[in-house]
Motif scaffolding. Structure first.
Motif, PDB file in Angstrom:
ATOM      1  N   LEU A  63       0.872  -1.261  -0.137  1.00  0.00           N
ATOM      2  CA  LEU A  63       0.053  -0.012   0.049  1.00  0.00           C
ATOM      3  C   LEU A  63       0.947   1.396   0.057  1.00  0.00           C
ATOM      4  O   LEU A  63       0.483   2.330  -0.447  1.00  0.00           O
ATOM      5  CB  LEU A  63      -0.876  -0.037   1.227  1.00  0.00           C
ATOM      6  N   LEU A  64       2.044   1.321   0.443  1.00  0.00           N
ATOM      7  CA  LEU A  64       2.995   2.387   0.777  1.00  0.00           C
ATOM      8  C   LEU A  64       3.541   2.876  -0.718  1.00  0.00           C
ATOM      9  O   LEU A  64       3.892   3.836  -0.895  1.00  0.00           O
ATOM     10  CB  LEU A  64       4.238   2.277   1.847  1.00  0.00           C
ATOM     11  N   PHE A  65       3.369   1.867  -1.812  1.00  0.00           N
ATOM     12  CA  PHE A  65       4.016   2.117  -3.180  1.00  0.00           C
ATOM     13  C   PHE A  65       2.940   2.834  -3.834  1.00  0.00           C
ATOM     14  O   PHE A  65       3.037   3.259  -4.998  1.00  0.00           O
ATOM     15  CB  PHE A  65       4.250   1.035  -3.515  1.00  0.00           C
ATOM     16  N   VAL A  66       1.533   2.845  -3.517  1.00  0.00           N
ATOM     17  CA  VAL A  66       0.684   3.362  -4.361  1.00  0.00           C
ATOM     18  C   VAL A  66       1.000   5.231  -4.410  1.00  0.00           C
ATOM     19  O   VAL A  66       0.842   5.508  -5.890  1.00  0.00           O
ATOM     20  CB  VAL A  66      -0.539   3.350  -3.628  1.00  0.00           C
ATOM     21  N   GLY A  71       3.000   9.214  -8.531  1.00  0.00           N
ATOM     22  CA  GLY A  71       4.067  10.008  -9.077  1.00  0.00           C
ATOM     23  C   GLY A  71       4.670   9.753 -10.262  1.00  0.00           C
ATOM     24  O   GLY A  71       4.985  10.267 -10.998  1.00  0.00           O
ATOM     25  N   VAL A  72       4.932   8.525 -10.458  1.00  0.00           N
ATOM     26  CA  VAL A  72       5.287   8.024 -11.751  1.00  0.00           C
ATOM     27  C   VAL A  72       4.615   8.478 -12.951  1.00  0.00           C
ATOM     28  O   VAL A  72       5.077   8.892 -13.929  1.00  0.00           O
ATOM     29  CB  VAL A  72       5.823   6.387 -11.726  1.00  0.00           C
ATOM     30  N   VAL A  73       3.324   8.074 -12.850  1.00  0.00           N
ATOM     31  CA  VAL A  73       2.449   8.297 -13.747  1.00  0.00           C
ATOM     32  C   VAL A  73       2.257  10.021 -13.927  1.00  0.00           C
ATOM     33  O   VAL A  73       2.060  10.445 -15.300  1.00  0.00           O
ATOM     34  CB  VAL A  73       0.798   7.807 -13.364  1.00  0.00           C
ATOM     35  N   GLY A  74       2.271  10.636 -12.979  1.00  0.00           N
ATOM     36  CA  GLY A  74       2.090  12.107 -12.972  1.00  0.00           C
ATOM     37  C   GLY A  74       3.372  12.608 -13.746  1.00  0.00           C
ATOM     38  O   GLY A  74       3.380  13.961 -14.168  1.00  0.00           O
ATOM     39  N   GLY A  80       9.650  10.220 -20.140  1.00  0.00           N
ATOM     40  CA  GLY A  80       9.936  10.021 -21.540  1.00  0.00           C
ATOM     41  C   GLY A  80      11.148  10.711 -22.004  1.00  0.00           C
ATOM     42  O   GLY A  80      11.823  10.558 -23.033  1.00  0.00           O
ATOM     43  N   ARG A  81      11.458  12.153 -21.515  1.00  0.00           N
ATOM     44  CA  ARG A  81      12.585  12.648 -21.784  1.00  0.00           C
ATOM     45  C   ARG A  81      13.876  12.332 -21.411  1.00  0.00           C
ATOM     46  O   ARG A  81      15.041  12.396 -21.981  1.00  0.00           O
ATOM     47  CB  ARG A  81      12.143  14.436 -21.282  1.00  0.00           C
ATOM     48  N   ASP A  82      13.945  11.994 -19.957  1.00  0.00           N
ATOM     49  CA  ASP A  82      15.309  11.509 -19.424  1.00  0.00           C
ATOM     50  C   ASP A  82      15.106   9.918 -19.070  1.00  0.00           C
ATOM     51  O   ASP A  82      15.904   9.674 -18.106  1.00  0.00           O
ATOM     52  CB  ASP A  82      15.506  12.502 -17.939  1.00  0.00           C
ATOM     53  N   GLY A  83      14.416   9.238 -19.555  1.00  0.00           N
ATOM     54  CA  GLY A  83      14.248   7.888 -19.160  1.00  0.00           C
ATOM     55  C   GLY A  83      15.646   6.965 -19.384  1.00  0.00           C
ATOM     56  O   GLY A  83      15.967   6.439 -18.492  1.00  0.00           O
ATOM     57  N   VAL A  84      16.357   7.371 -20.423  1.00  0.00           N
ATOM     58  CA  VAL A  84      17.542   6.708 -20.713  1.00  0.00           C
ATOM     59  C   VAL A  84      18.560   6.941 -19.531  1.00  0.00           C
ATOM     60  O   VAL A  84      19.344   6.013 -19.031  1.00  0.00           O
ATOM     61  CB  VAL A  84      18.370   7.037 -22.063  1.00  0.00           C
TER      62      VAL A  84
END
Length: 116
Positions: A63-66, A71-74, A80-84
């Motif tokens: 539950l603490l990872f929700v 945040g990742v989705v936000g 996308g820009r700095d993923g690599v």
């Protein structure tokens, strides 16, 4: 259980106050965890008392990872820009942590005279 949670949160609060008040480069929760560890050493009954509460927290750790997932989705545009670069940093830091663990294990084994 409430008292145990208060003890855990009080240690985290004390760590945050120490980190921010003294301008330490160490995160407050890490300092709080060290304070809690010191309390466990000084008062072993405290560790036994808190064990049930911490087991319950660990059982529901997912539950603490929700909030992290939200945040990742936000920040998908940042990924996308700095993923690599982020993946490279993640990979290198993981390898470095594993290697540090190996070297510490080898050093301790050498110091204690453990046989192979």
């Amino acid at each position: 259980m409430i008292v145990n949670l208060v003890v855990l949160l009080a240690c985290q609060l004390a760590g945050e106050v120490a980190a921010r008040g003294l301008g330490l480069p160490i995160p407050g929760p890490v300092i709080g965890m060290a304070l809690l560890f010191a309390a466990f050493i000084l008062q072993p009954r405290l560790a036994q008392r808190i064990a049930a509460t911490t087991s319950a927290l660990l059982a529901h750790l997912s539950l603490l990872f929700v909030p992290a997932g939200v945040g990742v989705v936000g920040h998908l545009d940042t990924l996308g820009r700095d993923g690599v670069a982020l993946m490279a940093a993640l990979l290198l830091s993981t390898v470095a942590a594993i290697l540090a663990g190996v070297y510490v294990f080898l050093a301790v084994a050498r110091l204690t005279g453990a046989s192979e």
